[in-house]
Motif scaffolding. Structure first.
Motif, short mmCIF file in Angstrom:
data_model
loop_
_atom_site.label_atom_id
_atom_site.label_comp_id
_atom_site.label_asym_id
_atom_site.label_seq_id
_atom_site.Cartn_x
_atom_site.Cartn_y
_atom_site.Cartn_z
N LEU A 7 -4.95 65.23 -20.01
CA LEU A 7 -4.54 64.46 -21.26
C LEU A 7 -4.30 63.13 -20.86
N LEU A 8 -3.39 62.93 -19.90
CA LEU A 8 -2.78 61.58 -19.42
C LEU A 8 -4.28 60.64 -19.02
N HIS A 9 -5.32 61.62 -18.20
CA HIS A 9 -6.35 60.83 -17.94
C HIS A 9 -7.20 60.12 -18.91
N VAL A 10 -7.43 61.10 -20.19
CA VAL A 10 -8.09 60.85 -21.17
C VAL A 10 -7.46 59.66 -21.93
N LEU A 11 -6.17 59.68 -22.16
CA LEU A 11 -5.55 58.62 -22.79
C LEU A 11 -5.36 57.46 -21.96
N GLY A 12 -5.39 57.27 -20.79
CA GLY A 12 -5.19 55.94 -19.78
C GLY A 12 -5.76 56.00 -18.71
N GLY A 13 -6.63 57.00 -18.30
CA GLY A 13 -7.27 56.87 -16.91
C GLY A 13 -6.49 57.13 -15.92
N PHE A 14 -6.76 56.66 -14.58
CA PHE A 14 -6.21 56.75 -13.53
C PHE A 14 -4.61 56.05 -13.55
N PRO A 15 -4.69 54.87 -14.12
CA PRO A 15 -3.37 54.12 -14.32
C PRO A 15 -2.31 54.91 -14.87
N LEU A 16 -2.73 55.57 -15.96
CA LEU A 16 -1.63 56.29 -16.67
C LEU A 16 -1.26 57.54 -16.03
N LEU A 17 -2.18 58.49 -15.24
CA LEU A 17 -1.91 59.52 -14.62
C LEU A 17 -0.76 59.08 -13.45
N LEU A 18 -1.10 57.88 -13.01
CA LEU A 18 -0.26 57.46 -11.80
C LEU A 18 1.10 56.98 -12.10
N ALA A 19 1.24 56.51 -13.43
CA ALA A 19 2.50 56.07 -14.12
C ALA A 19 3.13 57.36 -14.29
N GLY A 20 2.32 58.22 -14.84
CA GLY A 20 3.10 59.37 -15.27
C GLY A 20 3.66 60.29 -14.01
N ILE A 21 3.22 60.12 -12.90
CA ILE A 21 3.65 60.51 -11.51
C ILE A 21 4.95 59.75 -11.18
N VAL A 22 4.83 58.52 -11.17
CA VAL A 22 5.97 57.79 -10.60
C VAL A 22 7.29 58.11 -11.72
N ILE A 23 7.00 58.12 -12.95
CA ILE A 23 8.16 58.49 -13.94
C ILE A 23 8.69 59.78 -13.93
N GLY A 24 7.58 60.61 -13.70
CA GLY A 24 7.88 62.11 -13.65
C GLY A 24 8.75 62.32 -12.46
N PHE A 25 8.42 61.89 -11.37
CA PHE A 25 9.15 61.88 -9.96
C PHE A 25 10.47 61.70 -10.05
N PHE A 26 10.73 60.45 -10.64
CA PHE A 26 12.18 60.07 -10.73
C PHE A 26 13.04 60.67 -12.08
N LYS A 27 12.29 61.13 -13.02
CA LYS A 27 13.09 62.32 -13.94
C LYS A 27 13.44 63.48 -13.31
N GLY A 28 12.43 63.96 -12.50
CA GLY A 28 12.38 65.25 -11.93
C GLY A 28 13.34 65.38 -11.04
N TRP A 29 13.56 64.07 -10.05
CA TRP A 29 14.61 64.09 -9.11
C TRP A 29 16.14 64.36 -9.60
N TRP A 30 16.25 63.13 -10.76
CA TRP A 30 17.44 63.32 -11.66
C TRP A 30 17.71 64.68 -12.25
N ALA A 31 16.60 65.22 -12.74
CA ALA A 31 16.91 66.78 -13.39
C ALA A 31 17.30 67.81 -12.58
#
Length: 163
Positions: free
Chosen positions: A34-58
């Motif tokens: 879904l991330l790839h379809v909506l925004g390609g590689f850049p959105l998947l990469l952004a999802g990884i970075v944001i998800g990493f920091f949210k995951g670390w906090w959680a």
């Protein structure tokens, strides 16, 4: 704490038994698509970075005051690691204007390789896991994802002929 639990367990997926880590990796697949379809590689990469920091906090919130730094219900780390393992496919599809699902063998390889390295914990994966903290919980899956991604690239090169 409720938001941390929702993030850490990926909306409760971490409570599915058996093998919650595998379920976390499986649920990561359609979300990566879904991330790839909506925004390609850049959105998947952004999802990884944001998800990493949210995951670390959680993870830090969920394990505060606990001896167990990596309880099985925390699967946000598996989602991030699985997404990293899929990055070569997203990059190839994005740069070559391909439907990412055409590369379905790569999806299978990324899933199997990520699970293998996450369970086996070779080298830096095991080092991160042994840290015994929330960052280590996230990093072991990041490293497993990076190693899996490298192997996905190698397998693609072998299959398509390196030339």
């Amino acid at each position: 704490m409720r938001i941390a639990t929702l993030i850490g367990t990926v909306l409760g997926v971490g409570y599915v038994r058996p093998a919650p880590g595998t379920w976390g990796s499986l649920v990561a697949l359609p979300w990566a698509w879904l991330l790839h379809v909506l925004g390609g590689f850049p959105l998947l990469l952004a999802g990884i970075v944001i998800g990493f920091f949210k995951g670390w906090w959680a993870t830090a919130k969920m394990t505060a005051g606990s001896v167990d730094h990596d309880p099985s219900e925390i699967v946000v780390d598996e989602v991030i690691g699985q997404w990293i393992a899929l990055l070569p496919l997203s990059w190839a599809a994005w740069t070559m204007a391909l439907d990412i699902l055409v590369m379905w063998p790569g999806w299978i390889a990324a899933f199997v390789l990520f699970r293998l390295f996450d369970i086996w914990k070779p080298g830096p994966v095991g080092w991160a896991d042994r840290r015994g903290d929330a960052l280590g919980t996230m990093l072991d899956d990041v490293f497993a994802g990076v190693i899996a991604a490298l192997f996905v690239v190698i397998l693609a090169g072998l299959y398509h002929g390196v030339g």
